[in-house]
Design a protein around this motif. Structure first.
Motif, PDB file in Angstrom:
ATOM      1  N   ARG A  12      -1.160  12.841  10.265  1.00 29.70           N
ATOM      2  CA  ARG A  12      -2.452  12.201  10.497  1.00 29.70           C
ATOM      3  C   ARG A  12      -2.485  11.486  11.842  1.00 29.70           C
ATOM      4  O   ARG A  12      -3.461  11.574  12.588  1.00 29.70           O
ATOM      5  N   VAL A  13      -1.420  10.771  12.145  1.00 28.91           N
ATOM      6  CA  VAL A  13      -1.370  10.069  13.431  1.00 28.91           C
ATOM      7  C   VAL A  13      -1.313  11.070  14.575  1.00 28.91           C
ATOM      8  O   VAL A  13      -2.015  10.927  15.584  1.00 28.91           O
TER       9      VAL A  13
ATOM     10  N   ASN B 252       5.412  11.434   3.181  1.00 33.44           N
ATOM     11  CA  ASN B 252       5.753  10.933   4.520  1.00 33.44           C
ATOM     12  C   ASN B 252       5.236  11.850   5.629  1.00 33.44           C
ATOM     13  O   ASN B 252       4.840  11.394   6.697  1.00 33.44           O
ATOM     14  N   TRP B 253       5.232  13.163   5.368  1.00 35.90           N
ATOM     15  CA  TRP B 253       4.762  14.107   6.388  1.00 35.90           C
ATOM     16  C   TRP B 253       3.267  13.948   6.653  1.00 35.90           C
ATOM     17  O   TRP B 253       2.794  14.194   7.776  1.00 35.90           O
ATOM     18  N   ILE B 254       2.523  13.521   5.625  1.00 36.80           N
ATOM     19  CA  ILE B 254       1.075  13.364   5.784  1.00 36.80           C
ATOM     20  C   ILE B 254       0.762  12.219   6.738  1.00 36.80           C
ATOM     21  O   ILE B 254      -0.099  12.331   7.623  1.00 36.80           O
ATOM     22  N   ALA B 255       1.466  11.097   6.573  1.00 34.63           N
ATOM     23  CA  ALA B 255       1.244   9.958   7.464  1.00 34.63           C
ATOM     24  C   ALA B 255       1.514  10.351   8.908  1.00 34.63           C
ATOM     25  O   ALA B 255       0.723  10.058   9.826  1.00 34.63           O
TER      26      ALA B 255
ATOM     27  N   TYR C 153       0.846  -1.186   0.000  1.00 35.09           N
ATOM     28  CA  TYR C 153       0.000   0.000   0.000  1.00 35.09           C
ATOM     29  C   TYR C 153       0.884   1.240   0.000  1.00 35.09           C
ATOM     30  O   TYR C 153       2.094   1.166   0.204  1.00 35.09           O
ATOM     31  N   ALA C 154       0.255   2.394  -0.223  1.00 31.34           N
ATOM     32  CA  ALA C 154       0.974   3.669  -0.138  1.00 31.34           C
ATOM     33  C   ALA C 154       0.039   4.721   0.424  1.00 31.34           C
ATOM     34  O   ALA C 154      -1.196   4.595   0.357  1.00 31.34           O
ATOM     35  N   ILE C 155       0.633   5.768   0.993  1.00 30.55           N
ATOM     36  CA  ILE C 155      -0.115   6.936   1.441  1.00 30.55           C
ATOM     37  C   ILE C 155      -0.116   7.949   0.303  1.00 30.55           C
ATOM     38  O   ILE C 155       0.934   8.235  -0.276  1.00 30.55           O
ATOM     39  N   ASP C 156      -1.294   8.492  -0.054  1.00 25.68           N
ATOM     40  CA  ASP C 156      -1.329   9.471  -1.133  1.00 25.68           C
ATOM     41  C   ASP C 156      -1.430  10.891  -0.560  1.00 25.68           C
ATOM     42  O   ASP C 156      -1.464  11.095   0.651  1.00 25.68           O
ATOM     43  N   LEU C 157      -1.464  11.878  -1.448  1.00 22.31           N
ATOM     44  CA  LEU C 157      -1.454  13.275  -1.028  1.00 22.31           C
ATOM     45  C   LEU C 157      -2.709  13.692  -0.274  1.00 22.31           C
ATOM     46  O   LEU C 157      -2.726  14.749   0.367  1.00 22.31           O
ATOM     47  N   GLU C 158      -3.756  12.896  -0.355  1.00 25.80           N
ATOM     48  CA  GLU C 158      -4.974  13.167   0.416  1.00 25.80           C
ATOM     49  C   GLU C 158      -4.959  12.452   1.762  1.00 25.80           C
ATOM     50  O   GLU C 158      -5.932  12.549   2.518  1.00 25.80           O
ATOM     51  N   GLY C 159      -3.889  11.732   2.049  1.00 29.22           N
ATOM     52  CA  GLY C 159      -3.800  10.992   3.299  1.00 29.22           C
ATOM     53  C   GLY C 159      -4.491   9.647   3.259  1.00 29.22           C
ATOM     54  O   GLY C 159      -4.634   8.988   4.298  1.00 29.22           O
TER      55      GLY C 159
END
Length: 344
Positions: free
Chosen positions: A129-130, A123-126, A98-104
């Motif tokens: 979000r947490v 990476n900053w989005i992940a 899986y991957a994290i996209d620009l929308e989180g």
């Protein structure tokens, strides 16, 4: 039990975290960090991923974030994203990716990715979000080896104005300054020396890691990147490199002069970061009342900036019940996927 590995593949570091989930809770885990110059030897990524995977242990699923797609090993970012995804798939086959996209969002990589650029530099989005789920109002400061991320979080939501790097640079949410790899010439153009202002050599003589090693803020073990001259990662080596910034050598500058040189450069880097904080917080009503969460290898810089601005601080959250893993992009990505799979 669900075992999840989160990857954060940058241009200079590959980081990974393996978390173990039971009943939707991350019970334990561990992280791995390897210095790796993707721009210099991209074919080495495949064996490095295998090595890290073998070290961490098997997983039921993996999730990917990246910033390495920007490095000049690739003609454009889409090529870089595709290369990194393929490297992970080929190095560790048979595990859902899986991957994290620009929308989180968490996106399953099943070979049908339509827009690779939505997976770049996430990476900053992940991480944010947490953090937003743990500290709903704060400023996240992630100061890494190369860059600084400044992400405001309001009412449990990311309040960043930029998503792509060029937008984040324009809004002050991404600053290309870090605790290890930033060339001194990118921090200062002149220094005070013996009562005068002296211009410096715009050469790759010393980096921020030399500054903080000389000042005792980093240890040789923290100096995980390559030195500019290829020599030792010691205080003496750092002082030699810093002296070259003034086109001198350490034998002709006193210990006090070299310490003052390092202190001046550190001060100017703190000013760069503080200016970015004010840029971001100035658009938020009562922004200077937000607590700050500092993470990354350069968290000590974030804490120093926070103190000088008289802001409050909050400790970064611990992601596992055992306390073994704290907030980082790779751990955050693994945490998000583990929760999604546990409740999915």
């Amino acid at each position: 039990m669900i075992r999840v590995i989160g990857w954060d593949i940058g241009g200079a570091n590959v980081k990974a975290a393996r978390l173990l989930f039971t009943d939707g809770r991350a019970e334990s885990g561990r992280t791995v960090r390897r210095y790796f110059e993707l721009w210099n030897k991209r074919e080495g990524l495949h064996p490095l991923l295998q090595e890290i995977h073998s070290d961490l242990g098997s997983a039921d699923a993996m999730v990917l974030t990246m910033t390495g797609e920007l490095c000049d090993a690739f003609h454009d970012r889409a090529e870089g994203v595709a290369y990194i995804i393929d490297a992970v798939r080929e190095a560790i086959p048979g595990i859902p990716l899986y991957a994290i996209d620009l929308e989180g969002r968490i996106v399953r990589l099943d070979g049908g990715e339509a827009d690779l650029l939505t997976l770049a530099a996430t990476n900053w989005i992940a991480e944010a979000r947490v953090l937003a789920s743990r500290q709903p109002n704060c400023l996240m400061m992630d100061i890494g080896s190369t860059t600084t991320d400044l992400i405001p979080i309001l009412d449990g939501k990311l309040a960043a104005q930029g998503k792509r790097d060029i937008e984040r640079l324009a809004h002050g949410e991404l600053i290309y300054t870090g605790a290890l790899r930033t060339p001194v010439a990118a921090i200062v153009s002149q220094i005070p020396m013996r009562g005068v202002i002296c211009r410096i050599a715009a050469e790759y003589f010393a980096i921020s890691a030399d500054v903080y090693l000389a000042l005792g803020r980093l240890t040789p073990e923290d100096y995980t990147c390559a030195t500019p001259d290829g020599r030792e990662k010691t205080k003496e080596g750092a002082l030699e490199r810093l002296a070259r910034v003034a086109c001198e050598d350490s034998k002709h500058l006193t210990a006090g002069e070299l310490h003052a040189l390092a202190a001046y450069i550190a001060e100017k880097q703190l000013q760069q970061i503080t200016e970015g904080m004010l840029h971001v917080l100035s658009r938020i009503e009562n922004g200077l009342r937000l607590p700050v969460v500092s993470v990354g290898i350069g968290a000590f810089l974030g804490e120093a900036c926070t103190r000088r601005m008289y802001l409050t601080t909050c400790d970064p959250p611990v992601l596992t019940d055992s306390g073994s893993v704290t907030l980082s992009p790779c751990a955050a990505a693994a945490y998000l996927l583990g929760q999604a799979l546990s409740h999915g």
